[in-house]
Design an enzyme around this catalytic site. Structure first.
Site, mmCIF file in Angstrom:
data_model
loop_
_atom_site.group_PDB
_atom_site.id
_atom_site.type_symbol
_atom_site.label_atom_id
_atom_site.label_comp_id
_atom_site.label_asym_id
_atom_site.label_seq_id
_atom_site.Cartn_x
_atom_site.Cartn_y
_atom_site.Cartn_z
ATOM 1 N N TYR A 135 0.950 -1.443 0.023
ATOM 2 C CA TYR A 135 0.152 -0.048 -0.269
ATOM 3 C C TYR A 135 0.934 1.399 -0.059
ATOM 4 C CZ TYR A 135 -3.782 2.873 1.620
ATOM 5 O OH TYR A 135 -4.915 4.115 1.783
ATOM 6 N N SER A 144 1.046 12.368 6.981
ATOM 7 C CA SER A 144 -0.423 12.898 7.296
ATOM 8 C C SER A 144 -1.169 13.544 6.386
ATOM 9 C CB SER A 144 -0.105 13.658 8.490
ATOM 10 O OG SER A 144 0.573 12.981 9.536
ATOM 11 N N GLY A 177 5.139 -0.928 3.729
ATOM 12 C CA GLY A 177 5.799 -2.054 4.265
ATOM 13 C C GLY A 177 5.656 -2.987 3.044
ATOM 14 N N GLN A 330 2.664 -1.526 43.071
ATOM 15 C CA GLN A 330 2.797 -2.562 42.161
ATOM 16 C C GLN A 330 1.388 -2.714 41.552
ATOM 17 O OE1 GLN A 330 5.824 -3.433 41.197
ATOM 18 N NE2 GLN A 330 5.680 -5.354 39.837
ATOM 19 N N GLY A 401 14.975 -4.834 36.553
ATOM 20 C CA GLY A 401 16.066 -5.212 35.821
ATOM 21 C C GLY A 401 15.821 -6.230 34.661
ATOM 22 N N GLU A 424 -0.681 4.483 9.957
ATOM 23 C CA GLU A 424 -2.239 4.413 9.843
ATOM 24 C C GLU A 424 -2.503 5.676 10.450
ATOM 25 O OE1 GLU A 424 -2.676 1.321 7.880
ATOM 26 O OE2 GLU A 424 -3.883 3.101 7.364
ATOM 27 N N ASP A 426 -1.023 9.473 12.334
ATOM 28 C CA ASP A 426 -0.216 9.780 13.454
ATOM 29 C C ASP A 426 -1.631 10.152 14.538
ATOM 30 O OD1 ASP A 426 1.863 11.760 14.943
ATOM 31 O OD2 ASP A 426 -0.032 12.857 14.785
#
Ligand SMILES: CCCCCCCCCCC/C=C/C(=O)SCCNC(=O)CCNC(=O)[C@H](O)C(C)(C)COP(=O)(O)OP(=O)(O)OC[C@H]1O[C@@H](n2cnc3c(N)ncnc32)[C@H](O)[C@@H]1OP(=O)(O)O
Ligand code: FAD
Length: 627
Positions: A135, A144, A177, A330, A401, A424, A426
């Site tokens: 595409y 844009s 792509g 958490q 970590g 697709e 911004d």
């Protein structure tokens, strides 16, 4: 130890039927069956291994992706998989590749913007992969601003052809792509010129490469645009650059559902909105919302399982240390993301319905819901991808970590996912489209045209229009506030659709109750996060804000015993998760330790380069007096 479920104690705490929740997450018993079967097929086939990606060079990585794509296609053909099963197989192979654009954009563009005759000619070739498409809309100078694209398509009535040309450097197609090294054809978007007059941007099917030897055709310059963010990640995809030098194509290769050019050189605009040329983008935006729930749920699954395995501080009298999932901080970071994963799943289901509904209406030339469909797909794509990209990064941080190791699966997931905030559309540009839609709705308040659907609530702002309060400043001047209003509008849709989902029949012991808890967490977390706006507009009092905060803490406690079961319900294989921290059995430390020694750097105990660089350093004669 292998075979031992180190999370069994967590799974035994579950207060609901996990198998029933798996069906809710999948969408239906059939969808669960397909998903479960195909994910296990991919996980068990060494041809789809992905644990070696971080050690490959760009060329090795890309060739490996081609191998996998070909192997996937052979599997699809050999096993006679349905379109649904094939799509699921490509999903669980979990590697950005040219096939995403072939199936996800090239084919939908022909289906959405091609005439019946064009569909009959091109779709059979595409479905059999006898041609591979991309595409090609974005250019080096414009992405844009679609109306700013510079590629030209000039009609030549002498030869009944279009001449496709890249007049400037900035008109080079850039980013598509699959374009760089694989696609044989493109849907190229160009400014239509007929008889010296311009007629806006339209789509054209252009062959790029020979179907005999794959060499670029005359007038075509094509290649890859180079390395992208992260090492493996999206570098499995050949995003390309493409220039046309007066390439001639037959007139019948202009996609002509929206506009037509006759052999006499007459331009005709069908009685459909010009914006249907953008239809493929609307289609992909709604698939991206569903993808957001997948990506966020993967990260949340990893972080939740690891948070239950990881213990840090809190040992009493030599007893075990505290599971980090028991810390309120958490939980306050993790559980809203768990709720968001479920919220995005359900909004994705609703958006798929909205898109199917608008597509059906368009076939009957009913364009009444097209503006709302555009606003919803644009806004929800923006909202869910921003939240998911931020959420994946938060999940990495929730794993401390070890979350920074490639073997956690999180760095790669983040690197592959974050461009979703840009491609697709911004995300800010798309929110401005929502803001434009909202302002147009407000401007129509008081008229006979009553707001319906996702903007029905706006009748309540009618009084604002009547008092004409506030200084009328330009859209651009107020765009920051309008973007915030657009986000709030989209969040209202997400919460509303989550509530509507709960009004449906939801089978399974305790399943609906768990979803109610998650819905309340999603809504109250938003209220807490934006309490400034709610307080300053008088929507809530400080007491309400305090109550919401207290209720959130209570809701986190209700989720806690069910957290592992709620992520088990995603039904992800260890292969798909690609994460030692998120492995089903929770046996993290031995796997981390074993994985370390597999790194190529550990193939020798003395590193390559020691004798050249380190030894001379260590053995230097000259040392400064201070040492
Ligand atoms: C197996 C399946 C796997 C699928 C996986 C897929 C994986 C995806 C991988 C990534 C691939 C990426 C691909 C791409 O990135 S493709 C290129 C994407 N590019 C964009 O999104 C460009 C964004 N820009 C635009 O859409 C337009 O330029 C923009 C809308 C911003 C402006 O357009 P324009 O200037 O023409 O329009 P206006 O703003 O002036 O508005 C005019 C009116 O038209 C309405 N409108 C605009 N767009 C649409 C639309 N899409 N549908 C319907 N209506 C639309 C707009 O609201 C205005 O209406 P009013 O006049 O009533 O206000
Ligand atoms: C991984 C990846 C894959 C892609 N695949 C494809 C593909 O297959 N096919 C294809 O055609 N394209 C593809 N694209 C291109 C993609 O669609 C564009 O990059 C995207 O539409 C953004 O456009 P842009 O790059 O011009 O951004 P810009 O518009 O240049 O954005 C730059 C900044 O300007 C701001 N901005 C722009 N306009 C306005 C405005 N009016 N008001 C306020 N702020 C504004 C934006 O918010 C942003 O902050 C891909 C891109 C990526 C990263």
């Amino acid at each position: 130890m292998e075979g031992v479920d180190h999370l069994a104690h967590e799974r035994n705490k579950s207060e609901f039927d996990v198998d029933a929740m798996k069906i809710v997450w999948a969408g239906s018993p059939h969808a669960f069956d397909v998903s479960d079967r195909i994910s296990k097929l991919v996980a068990s086939d060494p041809g789809f291994r992905k644990d070696n990606r971080s050690t490959l060079s760009r060329k090795e990585l890309f060739k490996n992706t081609l191998r996998k794509a070909a192997y996937a296609w052979k599997t699809i053909v050999d096993l006679r998989l349905s379109e649904e099963e094939a799509a699921k197989l490509r999903f669980y192979v979990d590697e950005p590749a040219f096939t995403d654009l072939h199936w996800g954009m090239f084919i939908p563009a022909i289906k959405g913007q091609g005439t019946e005759e064009q569909q009959q000619k091109w779709l059979p070739l595409a479905y059999k992969m006898q041609i591979i498409g991309c595409y090609a809309q974005t250019e080096l100078g414009h992405g844009s601003n679609v109306q700013g694209l510079e590629t030209t398509a000039t009609f030549d009535p002498q030869t009944d052809e279009f001449i496709i040309h890249s007049p400037t450097l900035t008109s080079s197609k850039w980013w598509p792509g699959g374009l760089g090294k694989v696609a044989t054809h493109a849907i190229a978007y160009a400014r239509l010129i007929v008889g010296g007059r311009e007629h806006g941007v339209n789509g054209f099917i252009v062959q790029l490469r020979s179907l005999e030897d794959h060499s670029p055709l005359l007038g075509i310059t094509v290649g890859d645009i180079g390395m992208k963010f992260g090492n493996g990640a999206y570098n499995t995809m050949d995003n390309g650059v493409l220039r046309f030098d007066h390439v001639r194509i037959p007139r019948n290769q202009m996609l002509m559902r929206v506009s037509q050019v006759t052999c006499e050189g007459k331009y005709k605009q069908s009685d459909v909105p010009r914006q249907l040329v953008y239809g493929t983008m609307v289609y992909v935006r709604q698939t991206i919302v569903a993808d957001a729930s997948c990506a966020l749920s993967r990260a949340v699954c990893i972080a939740t399982r690891y948070s239950a395995v990881r213990r840090q501080f809190g040992s009493q009298n030599g007893g075990p240390e505290t599971q980090v999932i028991d810390y309120k901080t958490q939980q306050s970071r993790l559980f809203p993301l768990l709720a968001s994963a479920y919220a995005f799943r359900f909004i994705g289901e609703w958006l798929k319905w909205l898109y199917a509904d608008v597509t059906q209406r368009l076939q009957a030339n009913d364009f009444s819901t097209l503006p709302e469909a555009h606003a919803c797909t644009a806004g929800l794509k923006s909202l869910t991808t921003t939240a998911t990209a931020d959420g994946i990064e938060e999940c990495r941080k929730l794993c401390g970590g070890h979350g920074y190791l490639c073997s956690s699966g999180l760095p790669e997931l983040f690197a592959v996912y974050v461009p979703a905030c840009t491609y697709e559309g911004d995300n800010t540009v798309l929110l401005l489209q929502v803001a434009r839609f909202l302002m147009k709705t407000v401007s129509q308040l008081g008229s006979s045209k009553k707001p319906v659907g996702t903007i029905a609530y706006m009748t309540r702002v009618e009084h604002l229009m009547q008092c004409r309060c506030g200084v009328q400043r330009g859209f651009a001047e107020l765009s920051v506030d309008l973007v915030e209003a657009a986000v709030a509008h989209c969040q209202l849709i997400v919460v509303s659709k989550f509530i509507e989902k709960l009004q449906q029949e939801i089978p399974g012991k305790g399943v609906k109750q768990q979803l109610e808890v998650l819905c309340n967490i999603y809504a109250l977390f938003l209220l807490h996060k934006h309490q400034g706006d709610f307080l300053s507009t008088g929507c809530i009092t400080p007491k309400h804000a305090a109550l919401a905060n207290d209720e959130l803490r209570s809701l986190y406690s209700q989720v806690r015993p069910n957290a592992i079961a709620l992520v088990d319900a995603f039904n992800y294989t260890d292969h798909y998760l690609g994460s030692i921290l998120g492995c089903y059995d929770g046996n993290v430390y031995p796997k981390l330790y074993e994985a370390a020694w597999k790194d190529p750097l550990n193939e020798s105990v003395v590193p390559d380069g020691y004798h050249q660089y380190i030894r001379p350093l260590l053995k230097q004669e000259i040392r400064t007096a201070r040492l």
